[in-house]
Every structure is written in C-alpha cells, then in structure tokens.
Write an enzyme that holds these catalytic residues in place. Structure first.
Site, PDB file in Angstrom:
ATOM      1  N   GLY A   1     -31.052  35.828  -4.844  1.00 52.83           N
ATOM      2  CA  GLY A   1     -30.055  34.829  -5.200  1.00 52.83           C
ATOM      3  C   GLY A   1     -30.056  33.571  -4.355  1.00 52.83           C
ATOM      4  N   GLN A   2     -31.023  33.464  -3.439  1.00 54.93           N
ATOM      5  CA  GLN A   2     -31.096  32.237  -2.628  1.00 54.93           C
ATOM      6  C   GLN A   2     -31.219  31.030  -3.543  1.00 54.93           C
ATOM      7  OE1 GLN A   2     -30.674  34.344   0.616  1.00 54.93           O
ATOM      8  NE2 GLN A   2     -30.923  32.136   0.712  1.00 54.93           N
ATOM      9  N   ARG A   3     -30.716  29.910  -3.085  1.00 50.39           N
ATOM     10  CA  ARG A   3     -30.710  28.722  -3.930  1.00 50.39           C
ATOM     11  C   ARG A   3     -32.107  28.381  -4.442  1.00 50.39           C
ATOM     12  NH1 ARG A   3     -27.193  24.889  -5.281  1.00 50.39           N
ATOM     13  NH2 ARG A   3     -25.495  25.594  -3.984  1.00 50.39           N
TER      14      ARG A   3
END
Lengths: 213, 327
Positions: free
Chosen positions: A69-71
């Site tokens: 889910g990291q940008r």
C-alpha cells in the site's frame, strides 16, 4: 478425459473466489493474512510488491491477493482488479492523520469498472490499540453510507488478537456466494439488482447439489 | 511507443486542464452563492473522476506532469472539502490537517522562547491516544504527555527545535508509574529536533521529518517525505523509506540498550537489520541515493546522549546544535 472429469473440474473452478486486499501502507493487510494462516506476525516487512495466499474456507477456495500500500505502489493496484469477487479494504484505525487519504483512495477504487459488483468489506484494524477510532467513526470518515454501487460491510478487527478476522471472511464468502452460487445456499439472500450487472455467470452450468438442509 | 505516450499525455493534459477549469468555475460559483449539498456532492463525484483519470494516466504521464497535476488536484480537493464543510448544516465527521504553519521563525538569530507554544486547534488529529504536539524549543519527557491509558497509540506532531526523550527516567527519580506502553507510533511534521524513544511493540509511521535525530525500536518502520535525518534504529523487519532524501541509518545506541530503558528484544532481532533498508522510491538493482549508513565517525558518542543532565546546563538549543546533522 471423460465428461465427468470436465464437469468436476468446472465445478471446482466455480467454487473459487478471488479476493483483493488493499489499503494504505501500515494498515496491516499482510499481518491479517498471516494471522489467518496461523503464521508468525512479528517479523513482517512492509510489502514490496504483493503476496498471494490460498485458503480453503467453508468449502470455497479463496485466492487472496495482498498488494503493498505504499504510495509508490498504489498506481499498480489496478493490475490486480480483473476478476475480483471481493475487495477487502484494510484501515489502520489509529491513523487519524491520513483518514482522508484513506477515504479518497477507497472512493476512487469504487469508480473502477473492473471492480463493479465486487463485495466490499472494510476491516477497521488495530482495535487492540487504545485510542483507535471505532468502526462507526471510520464508517463516517470514509463516507461509507454514501456507497450505493457496492454491497459493503465494516467490521472492527485486530490482526494481533485475531478478533473478527474469521467473521470477516465469513461475510465475504457468504456475500460473494450469495451472488455467484446462490443455488448452493440454503437461504437465498435478496440481491440488489445493481450487484448482478455485468455478471454473466449467475447460473453456473453445473449447479452443485449440496447444502440444501 | 514513446511517441504514442507523448500523444496520450498531451491529450490527457488538455482534458485535465479543461476539466480543472470547469471544476474551478463551478467551485467558484458555489462558494460565492448559496449552495445546496446535492450540487456539492455531484461536484465531488466529478472531482473524484478527475482524480481517477489522473491515477490512470500515471502509466504514460511524465513524472513532472504527474506532480503538477497532482498539486492542482489537491488544490481542487481542498477547496471542495472546505465547501463541503460549509454546505452541510451539521458538520460531517472530518479530519483536517493543520494548514497554518507554526509562527516560530526557523532562523537561529531569533531568541528561543522559553514558554511552551500551544496552538489549540479544532479536530485534534490525535485525540484518543497519547499525543505530543505543537511544541517548540522544549525538552519533552514522558511527563509532558497527558497520559490517559496504559497501552496506546502515540502521535507526535508539529514539533520544532525540541528534544523528546521518552525513555524511562532513572529509578532514583521515577515519577511516572507505570509507564505507558506504546503499541503504535505516528509522527508528522517534526523539524530540527531530537527524538529518543524506547522500543515500541508495533509499527512506526513517519511523515515530513527534516533535520532530525530519531532513536527508536519497533517492529515495522516506514518513513515518508523526510530529509536530512539520522535514524538510530532497532527493528525486527526491513525498514523502508519513500520520497526521502539524505537519511542515514545506524543501530540503536548501545548506551540505551545497556540501561534498563530498553526491554531486551524477545524475538530474533538481528542487530544488522537496520542496514537492509528498502527505498520504495528507488526500486532498482542500483543502491539508493536517498539513504546511507551513518559513518562510525559521525555516530553520536555515548556521553552526548546523556541529555537530561545537560539540558539544564546548556539549554535545548545548544544540544540540538551539536546533535543534528548538518545538511
């Protein structure tokens, strides 16, 4: 390969579900899955890429895709949308500072054609931590009541204690099964018309003859 | 391939600009005139659609355009948010990021204020758990946190020129009992500060740190949009950084490991894990230019960590001067 084998194989395939776990980084997606699978949850690194887990749950084979889910990874989420039966949106209930981000990401997912009709489960994770937002607070912050395009449910849970994780899967399986394999359920839940749109296989070629108790 | 990408991005850019000016015009009308929530909601849907279009365009849009569009998009979203807040009679639940910057000038000529600067603001982002926010030129310890519970989420935000020392005080002057057990850490907007934290039993998520020294033990470490910061860390998984520059990593200081302030790790935590940093902004085989290992010659020696004794003598500012890395 005889006809029976083909039918069996087909039937087996029909009882699979594809579930997508998404959410902002640090929500606990991987931890929830590892906990469900009975694995150690202490040494989990932030997900670079994705993990796939396959569970058998209540006679259904669940193929669960857990994408980081990291940008920088979020633009890649869309590569996993195809054929998704259910979306599980995991929220870090302690992350008040990014709850707006969280809402925006979720709502832009719900506009995706390829996710149309997928069931939506929101896991309000990290309830074991004091000071976390309640599921009602998160429901309001994420504007869930305005979602008309998807069948949704929110559940407070904790990947550390295991609270509500199995219940969440139960809901997902039940909701998807009610839509795809409704003939196998003892009770047929009422289905809002919108969820049937775009589904061609509501009547499986082979109807499994079980579960009529 | 690249030619078609160019065409695509040009097409997108034209579409983006057109939609944007349309949205802005509609926002303008709504903000001046009387608005009803239905129109606002329709507008919100259109804004979301544009945002989605932008996300979809990341495939072919050059990085610069992406950034520019993203900034424009944020402006629109913010205006919309304000409008929404104004239009709905009963305010809907919303968290606002504090937009106003602290009024304390950063330059070193200004005289350090000795009084705590409190800036109470609505919709406190950290209500619920433990919180430490809006301080400058302060030495902060466990006693500075309004404690409410025994096990909790800790939020540290909006600090400038501060020293935060959340290690347990010596047994001789232990005033806090029992210490709060921190199970999650969120840090945002901390500048020119030194933060010393014990091992927490959970994950740490940091945003917008600059010119800091940060000491921490945790299970997971995620650091975003930060710069020029030295991290002394003990972590049981791979620490990660994203959109960061000038981050240097070292091990958790031996001094604190020896003292009782640090519970011995119960899991298979290897001391070299802090070296396996992953930079999500640099997913390539080549080493990331955004972080490095803190050279042994620049690691802060034990005696300089004894802050509580020094702080009364020389003051917060001169300690910060000594410990914080120079860019």
């Amino acid at each position: 390969m005889g006809l029976l084998t083909i039918i069996r194989k087909n039937r087996q395939k029909e009882r699979e579900m594809r579930i997508l776990f998404l959410g902002l980084d640090n929500a606990g997606k991987t931890t929830i899955l590892k906990k469900l699978n009975g694995e150690d949850i202490m040494g989990i690194s932030p997900t670079l890429g994705f993990n796939i887990k396959t569970f058998v749950h209540r006679n259904y084979t669940l193929n669960i895709w857990d994408v980081g889910g990291q940008r920088t990874l979020r633009p890649y989420w869309r590569n996993y949308f195809e054929q998704t039966d259910a979306l599980v949106w995991v929220v870090d209930s302690g992350d008040r500072m990014r709850i707006r981000d969280c809402r925006d990401e979720l709502h832009s997912l719900l506009l995706e054609d390829r996710l149309a009709g997928a069931s939506l489960l929101v896991f309000a994770n990290k309830q074991d931590i004091q000071g976390s937002m309640s599921s009602a607070e998160i429901r309001d912050a994420l504007d869930l009541l305005n979602i008309k395009s998807h069948h949704w449910k929110i559940l407070p849970c904790s990947a550390v204690t295991g609270q509500n994780l199995v219940e969440g899967l139960d809901w997902v399986v039940n909701d998807v099964a009610g839509r795809l394999y409704y003939s196998t359920l003892a009770e047929q839940p009422a289905m809002p018309g919108i969820r049937d749109e775009g589904r061609e296989h509501n009547s499986p070629v082979v109807e499994p003859k079980i579960a009529h108790s | 391939m690249s030619a078609s990408n160019q065409a695509l991005s040009q097409e997108f850019y034209a579409h983006f600009q057109a939609t944007r000016s349309d949205l802005l015009a509609r926002l303008d009308v709504l903000s001046t005139g009387k608005n009803n929530s239905e129109v606002v909601e329709q507008l919100a849907v259109d804004v979301l659609k544009l945002r989605k279009g932008l996300t979809d365009a990341t495939d072919f849009l050059p990085a610069y355009d992406q950034r520019q569009c993203d900034i424009r998009m944020k402006e629109i979203e913010e205006t919309l948010q304000k409008l929404r807040a104004a239009s709905s009679g009963k305010p809907k639940f919303a968290f606002k990021r504090k937009a106003n910057k602290p009024t304390i000038p950063l330059s070193s000529e200004t005289k350090p204020t000795t009084e705590p600067v409190f800036q109470p603001h609505e919709s406190d982002p950290s209500s619920g758990g433990l919180s430490l926010s809006n301080h400058s030129y302060q030495y902060l310890t466990l006693g500075s946190i309004p404690t409410s519970s025994a096990s909790s989420d800790l939020t540290i935000s909006e600090l400038d020129h501060c020293i935060v020392n959340l290690l347990l005080p010596d047994a001789t002057h232990a005033s806090i009992s029992p210490p709060p057990k921190i199970t999650a850490l969120h840090v945002r907007n901390v500048r020119n500060s030194v933060l010393i934290l014990p091992r927490i039993d959970g994950s740490a998520l940091l945003h917008d740190l600059s010119r800091c020294v940060f000491v921490l033990g945790c299970h997971q470490y995620r650091m975003h949009a930060s710069s020029d910061t030295d991290v002394y860390i003990s972590v049981s998984s791979n620490p990660i950084i994203e959109h960061c520059t000038g981050i240097r990593f070292s091990g958790y200081p031996q001094l604190f490991l020896r003292s009782g302030a640090f519970a011995p790790p119960k899991d298979n935590m290897s001391s070299s894990d802090h070296l396996a940093v992953q930079d999500f902004s640099h997913i390539r085989a080549t080493p990331s230019p955004n972080w490095s290992i803190l050279p042994a010659s620049e690691v802060i020696p034990d005696e300089q960590w004894l802050l509580s004794a020094n702080v009364e003598k020389v003051g917060v500012d001169s300690i910060l001067e000594k410990l914080i890395p120079r860019p």
